[in-house]
Motif scaffolding. Structure first.
Motif, PDB file in Angstrom:
ATOM      1  N   THR A   1       0.805  -1.225   0.000  1.00  0.00           N
ATOM      2  CA  THR A   1       0.000   0.000   0.000  1.00  0.00           C
ATOM      3  C   THR A   1       0.839   1.277   0.000  1.00  0.00           C
ATOM      4  O   THR A   1       0.302   2.360  -0.215  1.00  0.00           O
ATOM      5  N   LEU A   2       2.139   1.158   0.284  1.00  0.00           N
ATOM      6  CA  LEU A   2       2.956   2.368   0.397  1.00  0.00           C
ATOM      7  C   LEU A   2       3.545   2.752  -0.959  1.00  0.00           C
ATOM      8  O   LEU A   2       4.140   1.922  -1.639  1.00  0.00           O
ATOM      9  N   GLY A   3       3.374   4.014  -1.323  1.00  0.00           N
ATOM     10  CA  GLY A   3       3.893   4.515  -2.596  1.00  0.00           C
ATOM     11  C   GLY A   3       5.189   5.288  -2.394  1.00  0.00           C
ATOM     12  O   GLY A   3       5.755   5.337  -1.300  1.00  0.00           O
ATOM     13  N   LEU A   4       5.636   5.917  -3.481  1.00  0.00           N
ATOM     14  CA  LEU A   4       6.920   6.622  -3.435  1.00  0.00           C
ATOM     15  C   LEU A   4       6.948   7.707  -2.357  1.00  0.00           C
ATOM     16  O   LEU A   4       7.944   7.863  -1.651  1.00  0.00           O
ATOM     17  N   THR A   5       5.840   8.445  -2.212  1.00  0.00           N
ATOM     18  CA  THR A   5       5.805   9.519  -1.206  1.00  0.00           C
ATOM     19  C   THR A   5       6.084   8.963   0.191  1.00  0.00           C
ATOM     20  O   THR A   5       6.908   9.515   0.933  1.00  0.00           O
ATOM     21  N   GLU A   6       5.392   7.871   0.525  1.00  0.00           N
ATOM     22  CA  GLU A   6       5.574   7.290   1.860  1.00  0.00           C
ATOM     23  C   GLU A   6       6.979   6.707   2.015  1.00  0.00           C
ATOM     24  O   GLU A   6       7.596   6.827   3.073  1.00  0.00           O
ATOM     25  N   TRP A   7       7.478   6.075   0.949  1.00  0.00           N
ATOM     26  CA  TRP A   7       8.826   5.494   1.052  1.00  0.00           C
ATOM     27  C   TRP A   7       9.893   6.577   1.187  1.00  0.00           C
ATOM     28  O   TRP A   7      10.910   6.371   1.865  1.00  0.00           O
ATOM     29  N   LYS A   8       9.662   7.722   0.572  1.00  0.00           N
ATOM     30  CA  LYS A   8      10.616   8.826   0.788  1.00  0.00           C
ATOM     31  C   LYS A   8      10.575   9.274   2.245  1.00  0.00           C
ATOM     32  O   LYS A   8      11.607   9.583   2.844  1.00  0.00           O
ATOM     33  N   GLN A   9       9.359   9.305   2.825  1.00  0.00           N
ATOM     34  CA  GLN A   9       9.258   9.642   4.251  1.00  0.00           C
ATOM     35  C   GLN A   9      10.016   8.611   5.095  1.00  0.00           C
ATOM     36  O   GLN A   9      10.661   8.948   6.087  1.00  0.00           O
ATOM     37  N   ILE A  10       9.918   7.350   4.687  1.00  0.00           N
ATOM     38  CA  ILE A  10      10.616   6.295   5.433  1.00  0.00           C
ATOM     39  C   ILE A  10      12.130   6.502   5.352  1.00  0.00           C
ATOM     40  O   ILE A  10      12.844   6.370   6.355  1.00  0.00           O
ATOM     41  N   ILE A  11      12.612   6.864   4.170  1.00  0.00           N
ATOM     42  CA  ILE A  11      14.048   7.157   4.019  1.00  0.00           C
ATOM     43  C   ILE A  11      14.435   8.325   4.927  1.00  0.00           C
ATOM     44  O   ILE A  11      15.469   8.291   5.614  1.00  0.00           O
TER      45      ILE A  11
ATOM     46  N   GLY B   1      13.080   9.077   7.670  1.00  0.00           N
ATOM     47  CA  GLY B   1      13.089   8.533   9.024  1.00  0.00           C
ATOM     48  C   GLY B   1      14.369   7.762   9.321  1.00  0.00           C
ATOM     49  O   GLY B   1      14.934   7.870  10.408  1.00  0.00           O
ATOM     50  N   ILE B   2      14.836   7.014   8.328  1.00  0.00           N
ATOM     51  CA  ILE B   2      16.079   6.246   8.520  1.00  0.00           C
ATOM     52  C   ILE B   2      17.248   7.209   8.721  1.00  0.00           C
ATOM     53  O   ILE B   2      18.118   6.996   9.577  1.00  0.00           O
TER      54      ILE B   2
ATOM     55  N   ASP C   1      -4.595  -0.264  13.733  1.00  0.00           N
ATOM     56  CA  ASP C   1      -5.847  -0.332  12.966  1.00  0.00           C
ATOM     57  C   ASP C   1      -6.452   1.036  12.652  1.00  0.00           C
ATOM     58  O   ASP C   1      -7.341   1.139  11.812  1.00  0.00           O
ATOM     59  N   TRP C   2      -5.990   2.070  13.332  1.00  0.00           N
ATOM     60  CA  TRP C   2      -6.556   3.400  13.085  1.00  0.00           C
ATOM     61  C   TRP C   2      -5.980   4.055  11.831  1.00  0.00           C
ATOM     62  O   TRP C   2      -6.478   5.083  11.371  1.00  0.00           O
ATOM     63  N   LEU C   3      -4.915   3.470  11.258  1.00  0.00           N
ATOM     64  CA  LEU C   3      -4.291   4.085  10.081  1.00  0.00           C
ATOM     65  C   LEU C   3      -5.147   3.881   8.840  1.00  0.00           C
ATOM     66  O   LEU C   3      -5.777   2.837   8.674  1.00  0.00           O
ATOM     67  N   ALA C   4      -5.117   4.882   7.958  1.00  0.00           N
ATOM     68  CA  ALA C   4      -5.733   4.695   6.639  1.00  0.00           C
ATOM     69  C   ALA C   4      -4.833   3.788   5.812  1.00  0.00           C
ATOM     70  O   ALA C   4      -3.623   3.750   6.039  1.00  0.00           O
ATOM     71  N   ASP C   5      -5.399   3.043   4.864  1.00  0.00           N
ATOM     72  CA  ASP C   5      -4.572   2.222   3.979  1.00  0.00           C
ATOM     73  C   ASP C   5      -3.581   3.130   3.249  1.00  0.00           C
ATOM     74  O   ASP C   5      -3.957   4.177   2.729  1.00  0.00           O
ATOM     75  N   GLY C   6      -2.334   2.699   3.222  1.00  0.00           N
ATOM     76  CA  GLY C   6      -1.329   3.470   2.492  1.00  0.00           C
ATOM     77  C   GLY C   6      -0.635   4.542   3.319  1.00  0.00           C
ATOM     78  O   GLY C   6       0.290   5.198   2.841  1.00  0.00           O
ATOM     79  N   GLN C   7      -1.078   4.712   4.557  1.00  0.00           N
ATOM     80  CA  GLN C   7      -0.453   5.733   5.409  1.00  0.00           C
ATOM     81  C   GLN C   7       0.865   5.199   5.976  1.00  0.00           C
ATOM     82  O   GLN C   7       0.966   4.026   6.338  1.00  0.00           O
ATOM     83  N   ASN C   8       1.861   6.062   6.053  1.00  0.00           N
ATOM     84  CA  ASN C   8       3.155   5.704   6.638  1.00  0.00           C
ATOM     85  C   ASN C   8       2.981   5.386   8.127  1.00  0.00           C
ATOM     86  O   ASN C   8       2.568   6.255   8.894  1.00  0.00           O
ATOM     87  N   PRO C   9       3.311   4.156   8.561  1.00  0.00           N
ATOM     88  CA  PRO C   9       3.082   3.786   9.964  1.00  0.00           C
ATOM     89  C   PRO C   9       4.231   4.134  10.907  1.00  0.00           C
ATOM     90  O   PRO C   9       4.120   3.943  12.119  1.00  0.00           O
ATOM     91  N   TYR C  10       5.335   4.665  10.357  1.00  0.00           N
ATOM     92  CA  TYR C  10       6.555   4.744  11.169  1.00  0.00           C
ATOM     93  C   TYR C  10       6.648   5.951  12.095  1.00  0.00           C
ATOM     94  O   TYR C  10       7.605   6.087  12.838  1.00  0.00           O
ATOM     95  N   ASN C  11       5.635   6.815  12.024  1.00  0.00           N
ATOM     96  CA  ASN C  11       5.643   7.930  12.968  1.00  0.00           C
ATOM     97  C   ASN C  11       4.657   7.737  14.115  1.00  0.00           C
ATOM     98  O   ASN C  11       4.488   8.637  14.949  1.00  0.00           O
ATOM     99  N   GLU C  12       4.007   6.568  14.152  1.00  0.00           N
ATOM    100  CA  GLU C  12       3.077   6.290  15.261  1.00  0.00           C
ATOM    101  C   GLU C  12       3.902   6.053  16.537  1.00  0.00           C
ATOM    102  O   GLU C  12       4.986   5.461  16.499  1.00  0.00           O
ATOM    103  N   LEU C  13       3.334   6.488  17.654  1.00  0.00           N
ATOM    104  CA  LEU C  13       4.083   6.512  18.915  1.00  0.00           C
ATOM    105  C   LEU C  13       4.762   5.187  19.286  1.00  0.00           C
ATOM    106  O   LEU C  13       5.952   5.186  19.630  1.00  0.00           O
ATOM    107  N   PRO C  14       4.056   4.034  19.239  1.00  0.00           N
ATOM    108  CA  PRO C  14       4.734   2.800  19.684  1.00  0.00           C
ATOM    109  C   PRO C  14       5.971   2.448  18.855  1.00  0.00           C
ATOM    110  O   PRO C  14       6.945   1.911  19.395  1.00  0.00           O
TER     111      PRO C  14
END
Ligand code: ZN
Length: 480
Positions: free
Chosen positions: A39-49, A51-52, A333-346
């Protein structure tokens, strides 16, 4: 040696040890099963980068097997047609983006098995591997269910070579190398492979490595120790091969499928340790994993941070209750499909733990907690708030599987685990106690004005809310 010389040698050794202890972990970053995160596209993967980079990373292990639109073997991605990179290929651009952040990208896949590769047997059932009991390979996998291949068959060797050659040379020639992840659940026991399986697998590994190094002498190629160690391979009761190690390979160790081998560590410093702590556990296990890597003087620690988002069609990990659902990464479960999960608190808690402990492996847990509090709550940080945060994170991940959150987050997961016979009375009692404190946390931060405290309260309230109605009854009826 005279006494003075001996003293000198001892001093040099001591200096080396002190220096090594103070150094950050050198190879840092995360492992992602990109193919299982459709579900993750280029925009989200850039956010992940991004984050790394924020976490101090310099390496990403990106599992693209099954997730690129192979022209030679379209069967390898039919199961993954809803993957964003199958719909519109963006990994080459993503790699370029990672390079602007000085992050290396290694492309991951498994020889003769796993995502993408295991689909080939649907067109070529004659290439299926043979199980230990003499029967043909069974349907298995994660997200990508298929059949392991038999590396003693020349056509299987050709397929493996052509598929990875296309992936690296035609699709992503800007990648920095490969992660060749030897299978941890299916190998071949046919008459030709018996006693020689890893030699057969190595034929492919040697060939593709030589081709890549010829074109790109600087390429990093990460392989398993199963071709060199001669030791028993975890999970299979088979001996690894004892072939000659080429010092250009980087060796990969994991706690479940490739145990750290002190003999091989004498041969090379090019090694990486992997474990699931950042994905399934808490800062306590992340600290322990960093110290394991450091104690063996393994210079790399690249754990997994994969968060699955595929639609479940098979009983993944035996969790039948998930069939028909699209997974939310980490059970958020509260995330929308395709949303970057890596900024959630846990998951932010684990990312901060990763950053702090890899930058300073000697950091004490107490000092880590102080840094965590500041990083998350800023000027609002205090001991109680950080303890609440760590408690919530631990609860969310307690007993979590690769596919779902802890059974305490909702009656749906709890019931599913009950049906599997996967819960003990002790676990249920623990969940009940934890849910009490979680509802207190929800109340305590319900009016919080800073972003992170409000998020802490919101997640706690989400869990508590899931147990309203009949949930409480479900929890207590086993404890009478
Ligand atoms: Zn075989």
């Amino acid at each position: 040696m005279n006494t003075l010389k001996r003293l000198f040698v001892v001093l040099v050794l001591l200096a080396e040890i002190v220096w090594a202890a103070a150094e950050p972990i050198a190879t840092r970053g995360y492992y992602f099963t990109f193919c299982r995160m459709p579900t993750l596209g280029l925009t989200e993967w850039k956010q992940i980068i991004d984050g790394i980079e924020a976490d101090g990373g310099n390496t990403i292990l990106l599992w693209v097997g099954g997730a690129f639109r192979s022209k030679k073997f379209p069967i390898t991605w039919q199961y993954n047609r809803d993957h964003k990179n199958i719909q519109a290929d963006f990994v080459r651009e993503l790699i370029d983006y990672a390079h602007t952040k000085r992050i290396k990208v290694l492309l991951g896949f498994t020889p003769f098995s796993y995502d993408g590769v295991n689909q080939y047997a649907f067109e070529h059932p004659e290439l299926k591997a043979v199980q230990k009991n003499g029967r043909l390979a069974k349907l298995s996998g994660i997200h990508c269910w298929g059949y392991a291949l038999n590396p003693s068959r020349r056509e299987a060797q050709e397929f493996m070579h052509d598929y990875v050659h296309e992936m690296f040379f035609d699709f992503y020639p800007n990648a920095d190398g490969l992660l060749i992840e030897s299978s941890d659940y299916a190998i071949c026991f046919c008459a030709q492979c018996q006693g020689h399986y890893y030699e057969r697998e190595f034929q492919f590994v040697r060939r593709i490595s030589d081709e890549i190094w010829k074109a790109r002498p600087d390429a990093t190629i990460v392989v398993y120790p199963h071709y060199f160690s001669g030791q028993s391979v975890p999970g299979f009761d088979v001996k690894a091969a004892r072939l000659e190690y080429d010092p250009r390979w980087t060796l990969f160790f994991t706690p479940h499928s490739a145990h750290i081998d002190p003999e091989l560590l004498k041969l090379t410093k090019k090694t990486i340790y992997w474990d699931p702590s950042t994905d399934l556990n808490t800062p306590v296990e992340i600290q322990a994993a960093v110290r394991t890597a450091r104690s063996f003087r393994i210079p790399g620690y690249v754990p997994t941070l994969e968060g699955f988002s595929f639609e479940v069609k098979q009983p993944e990990g035996g969790e039948r209750f998930l069939i028909g659902k699209r997974l939310k990464p980490f059970g958020f479960d509260w995330l929308a499909d395709g949303q970057n999960p890596y900024n959630e608190l846990p998951i932010r808690v684990n990312r901060i733990a990763y950053r702090e402990f890899t930058q300073n492996p000697e950091l004490t847990y107490e000092e880590f907690k102080t840094r965590l509090g500041s990083a998350i709550f800023g000027s609002m940080a205090d001991t109680a708030r950080t303890e609440d945060l760590l408690f919530l994170q631990q609860s969310f991940f307690a007993g979590r599987s690769w596919f779902s959150a802890s059974p305490l987050v909702s009656p749906a997961v709890f019931n599913g685990k009950l049906e599997m016979g996967a819960l003990s009375l002790e676990q249920i009692a623990d969940y009940k106690d934890r849910l009490q404190r979680i509802s207190q946390i929800a109340a305590r931060y319900s009016g919080a004005t800073d972003r992170s405290s409000a998020e802490l309260g919101r997640i706690a309230a989400w869990i508590s809310g899931n147990w309203n109605g009949d949930g409480q009854k479900l929890l207590t009826q086993h404890l009478r």
